[in-house]
Scaffold this active site. Structure first.
Site, PDB file in Angstrom:
ATOM      1  N   LYS A   1      10.694 -10.986  -2.324  1.00 22.22           N
ATOM      2  CA  LYS A   1       9.824 -10.604  -1.195  1.00 22.22           C
ATOM      3  C   LYS A   1      10.327 -11.248   0.099  1.00 22.22           C
ATOM      4  O   LYS A   1      10.632 -12.431   0.123  1.00 22.22           O
ATOM      5  CB  LYS A   1       8.371 -11.010  -1.469  1.00 22.22           C
ATOM      6  CG  LYS A   1       7.408 -10.530  -0.393  1.00 22.22           C
ATOM      7  CD  LYS A   1       5.962 -10.630  -0.850  1.00 22.22           C
ATOM      8  CE  LYS A   1       4.987 -10.261   0.269  1.00 22.22           C
ATOM      9  NZ  LYS A   1       5.150  -8.885   0.736  1.00 22.22           N
TER      10      LYS A   1
ATOM     11  N   HIS B   1       4.255 -14.371  -5.103  1.00 27.63           N
ATOM     12  CA  HIS B   1       4.998 -13.106  -5.256  1.00 27.63           C
ATOM     13  C   HIS B   1       6.383 -13.370  -5.811  1.00 27.63           C
ATOM     14  O   HIS B   1       6.844 -14.517  -5.861  1.00 27.63           O
ATOM     15  CB  HIS B   1       5.139 -12.388  -3.905  1.00 27.63           C
ATOM     16  CG  HIS B   1       3.909 -11.629  -3.508  1.00 27.63           C
ATOM     17  ND1 HIS B   1       2.859 -12.215  -2.847  1.00 27.63           N
ATOM     18  CD2 HIS B   1       3.561 -10.329  -3.697  1.00 27.63           C
ATOM     19  CE1 HIS B   1       1.913 -11.315  -2.638  1.00 27.63           C
ATOM     20  NE2 HIS B   1       2.307 -10.158  -3.138  1.00 27.63           N
TER      21      HIS B   1
ATOM     22  N   ALA C   1      -2.266  -0.210   5.579  1.00 26.48           N
ATOM     23  CA  ALA C   1      -2.962  -1.222   4.766  1.00 26.48           C
ATOM     24  C   ALA C   1      -1.934  -2.095   4.063  1.00 26.48           C
ATOM     25  O   ALA C   1      -1.015  -1.579   3.433  1.00 26.48           O
ATOM     26  CB  ALA C   1      -3.871  -0.548   3.738  1.00 26.48           C
TER      27      ALA C   1
ATOM     28  N   MET D   1      -2.836  -1.644  -1.134  1.00 28.19           N
ATOM     29  CA  MET D   1      -3.532  -0.382  -1.411  1.00 28.19           C
ATOM     30  C   MET D   1      -4.231  -0.385  -2.758  1.00 28.19           C
ATOM     31  O   MET D   1      -4.676   0.662  -3.220  1.00 28.19           O
ATOM     32  CB  MET D   1      -2.544   0.772  -1.297  1.00 28.19           C
ATOM     33  CG  MET D   1      -1.940   0.811   0.094  1.00 28.19           C
ATOM     34  SD  MET D   1      -1.460   2.413   0.659  1.00 28.19           S
ATOM     35  CE  MET D   1      -0.936   2.041   2.335  1.00 28.19           C
TER      36      MET D   1
HETATM   37  P1  NAD Z   1      12.203  -2.654  -1.388  1.00 22.82           P
HETATM   38  O1  NAD Z   1      13.152  -3.508  -0.586  1.00 22.82           O
HETATM   39  O2  NAD Z   1      12.381  -2.545  -2.854  1.00 22.82           O
HETATM   40  O3  NAD Z   1      12.181  -1.162  -0.792  1.00 22.82           O
HETATM   41  C1  NAD Z   1      12.286  -0.856   0.572  1.00 22.82           C
HETATM   42  C2  NAD Z   1      13.162   0.372   0.673  1.00 22.82           C
HETATM   43  O4  NAD Z   1      13.154   0.834   2.033  1.00 22.82           O
HETATM   44  C3  NAD Z   1      14.636   0.090   0.308  1.00 22.82           C
HETATM   45  O5  NAD Z   1      15.065   0.978  -0.720  1.00 22.82           O
HETATM   46  C4  NAD Z   1      15.376   0.318   1.614  1.00 22.82           C
HETATM   47  O6  NAD Z   1      16.698   0.805   1.432  1.00 22.82           O
HETATM   48  C5  NAD Z   1      14.452   1.350   2.276  1.00 22.82           C
HETATM   49  N1  NAD Z   1      14.737   1.525   3.704  1.00 22.82           N
HETATM   50  C6  NAD Z   1      15.238   0.643   4.596  1.00 22.82           C
HETATM   51  N2  NAD Z   1      15.408   1.209   5.795  1.00 22.82           N
HETATM   52  C7  NAD Z   1      15.010   2.506   5.667  1.00 22.82           C
HETATM   53  C8  NAD Z   1      14.957   3.613   6.556  1.00 22.82           C
HETATM   54  N3  NAD Z   1      15.389   3.512   7.832  1.00 22.82           N
HETATM   55  N4  NAD Z   1      14.463   4.787   6.099  1.00 22.82           N
HETATM   56  C9  NAD Z   1      14.061   4.924   4.815  1.00 22.82           C
HETATM   57  N5  NAD Z   1      14.119   3.911   3.909  1.00 22.82           N
HETATM   58  C10 NAD Z   1      14.574   2.715   4.338  1.00 22.82           C
HETATM   59  O7  NAD Z   1      10.756  -3.231  -1.044  1.00 22.82           O
HETATM   60  P2  NAD Z   1       9.363  -2.912  -1.788  1.00 22.82           P
HETATM   61  O8  NAD Z   1       9.051  -3.998  -2.760  1.00 22.82           O
HETATM   62  O9  NAD Z   1       9.344  -1.488  -2.224  1.00 22.82           O
HETATM   63  O10 NAD Z   1       8.352  -3.125  -0.573  1.00 22.82           O
HETATM   64  C11 NAD Z   1       8.437  -2.331   0.598  1.00 22.82           C
HETATM   65  C12 NAD Z   1       7.337  -2.766   1.555  1.00 22.82           C
HETATM   66  O11 NAD Z   1       6.059  -2.456   0.995  1.00 22.82           O
HETATM   67  C13 NAD Z   1       7.326  -4.275   1.835  1.00 22.82           C
HETATM   68  O12 NAD Z   1       6.954  -4.484   3.187  1.00 22.82           O
HETATM   69  C14 NAD Z   1       6.229  -4.786   0.912  1.00 22.82           C
HETATM   70  O13 NAD Z   1       5.655  -5.995   1.318  1.00 22.82           O
HETATM   71  C15 NAD Z   1       5.253  -3.643   0.995  1.00 22.82           C
HETATM   72  N6  NAD Z   1       4.284  -3.528  -0.112  1.00 22.82           N
HETATM   73  C16 NAD Z   1       3.070  -3.047   0.224  1.00 22.82           C
HETATM   74  C17 NAD Z   1       2.119  -2.845  -0.761  1.00 22.82           C
HETATM   75  C18 NAD Z   1       0.793  -2.240  -0.373  1.00 22.82           C
HETATM   76  O14 NAD Z   1      -0.051  -1.996  -1.255  1.00 22.82           O
HETATM   77  N7  NAD Z   1       0.588  -1.955   0.906  1.00 22.82           N
HETATM   78  C19 NAD Z   1       2.394  -3.143  -2.098  1.00 22.82           C
HETATM   79  C20 NAD Z   1       3.668  -3.630  -2.406  1.00 22.82           C
HETATM   80  C21 NAD Z   1       4.619  -3.807  -1.402  1.00 22.82           C
END
Ligand code: NAD
Length: 267
Positions: free
Chosen positions: A159, A155, A122, A125
């Site tokens: 992002k 945002h 999703a 969430m």
């Molecule tokens: P962020 O960049 O702060 O965090 C992402 C993390 O993933 C980083 O710490 C990075 O080092 C890590 N990562 C990269 N490669 C990896 C791997 N191979 N294994 C494990 N970890 C790894 O980003 P964020 O703001 O936390 O957002 C992450 C994702 O979630 C984005 O795609 C964002 O759009 C999405 N998001 C979704 C929702 C939702 O409700 N579905 C809400 C907010 C953000």
């Protein structure tokens, strides 16, 4: 007790998910994963996310810790998300995927992998946004003609993907309710002498500024009136709570791909 592994544990969402899991009955943190070259690998996950020590080191590979958990919560980037879903599916673990920005072929690959696993995928969430998906479909099914649909999302400056996964889902839901093909009617940028707006188009516009957590406005603009529906996220905790709720829910479901509307019983 459901054992959860958080992938992307040092990220903005991963950290809040680990915080929100504290004190929720029936679920515990059993593993934390980061990209192999991340400074957090090998460090205690509690200390990495600003909690007391948990005596649980952050791993640089999901494959190394998958056996410790029942469900993997993945908020990372598209490529590691698919690689980690493959690992989770092969290990017979459920997955909650919040990563956005997957390309169409990547979504197809996710669907293929999810057929043999239990997966919630999703783009947003939060309870409020999932209610918004339902509400805009209802509005669109009434305002079928004479109302121009525009979606504006805002945002934070960090992002990576645009427009947001939530804005795209809103556009898909509305296009479906109006019987339109989003690939044909989606308009993602306007500049210069573009001429008059066409009736069927659905505009999806992106704002990136400062530390905005996430805002989505859907406009149904008619002649003489307009209806606007707005969701504003004040912080990331609503998404993180939704992810924990999804993790508790998915472990008891049949194999297959689900979304947050399924988790929240909104279908
Ligand atoms: P962020 O960049 O702060 O965090 C992402 C993390 O993933 C980083 O710490 C990075 O080092 C890590 N990562 C990269 N490669 C990896 C791997 N191979 N294994 C494990 N970890 C790894 O980003 P964020 O703001 O936390 O957002 C992450 C994702 O979630 C984005 O795609 C964002 O759009 C999405 N998001 C979704 C929702 C939702 O409700 N579905 C809400 C907010 C953000």
């Amino acid at each position: 007790m459901i054992k959860a592994i958080v992938s992307g544990a040092a990220g903005r969402m991963g950290g809040r998910i680990i915080h929100m899991m504290e004190g929720v009955p029936g679920i515990m943190l059993a593993g934390a994963v980061e990209r192999p070259d991340h400074f957090a690998v090998g460090q205690d996950v509690g200390e990495v996310v600003g909690l007391p020590r948990k005596n649980l080191p952050v791993s640089g590979s999901l494959a190394q810790v998958a056996a410790q958990g029942d469900v993997v919560i993945e908020f990372t980037h598209p490529e590691p998300t698919l690689a980690n879903l493959k690992v989770a599916a092969e290990a017979g673990k459920a997955a909650v995927i919040g990563t956005t920005g997957l390309s169409a072929p990547q979504v197809e690959e996710l669907k293929r992998l999810a057929a043999g696993a239990r997966v919630v995928f999703a783009p947003n969430m939060s309870v409020g946004v999932n209610l918004l998906f339902k509400v805009v479909a209802d509005i669109a099914s009434v305002l079928t003609e004479g109302y121009d649909v525009e979606i504006v999302e805002a945002h934070h400056r960090l992002k990576k993907d645009a427009p947001s996964g939530t804005a795209l889902k809103l556009a898909q839901v509305i296009a479906q309710a109006l019987g339109r093909n989003l690939d044909k009617v989606g308009v993602y940028a306007r500049h210069g002498m573009i001429g008059q707006r066409t009736d069927p188009e659905i505009g999806i516009q992106t704002v990136r500024a400062g530390d905005i957590t996430g805002e989505h406005t859907v406009i149904f603009g008619g002649i003489g009136e307009r209806l606007e529906v707005i969701h504003r996220a004040h912080n990331r905790d609503n998404f993180a709570k939704g992810a924990v709720r999804a993790a508790l829910w998915i472990v008891n479901q049949k194999l297959g791909l689900y979304d947050m509307q399924d988790v929240l019983g909104l279908k």
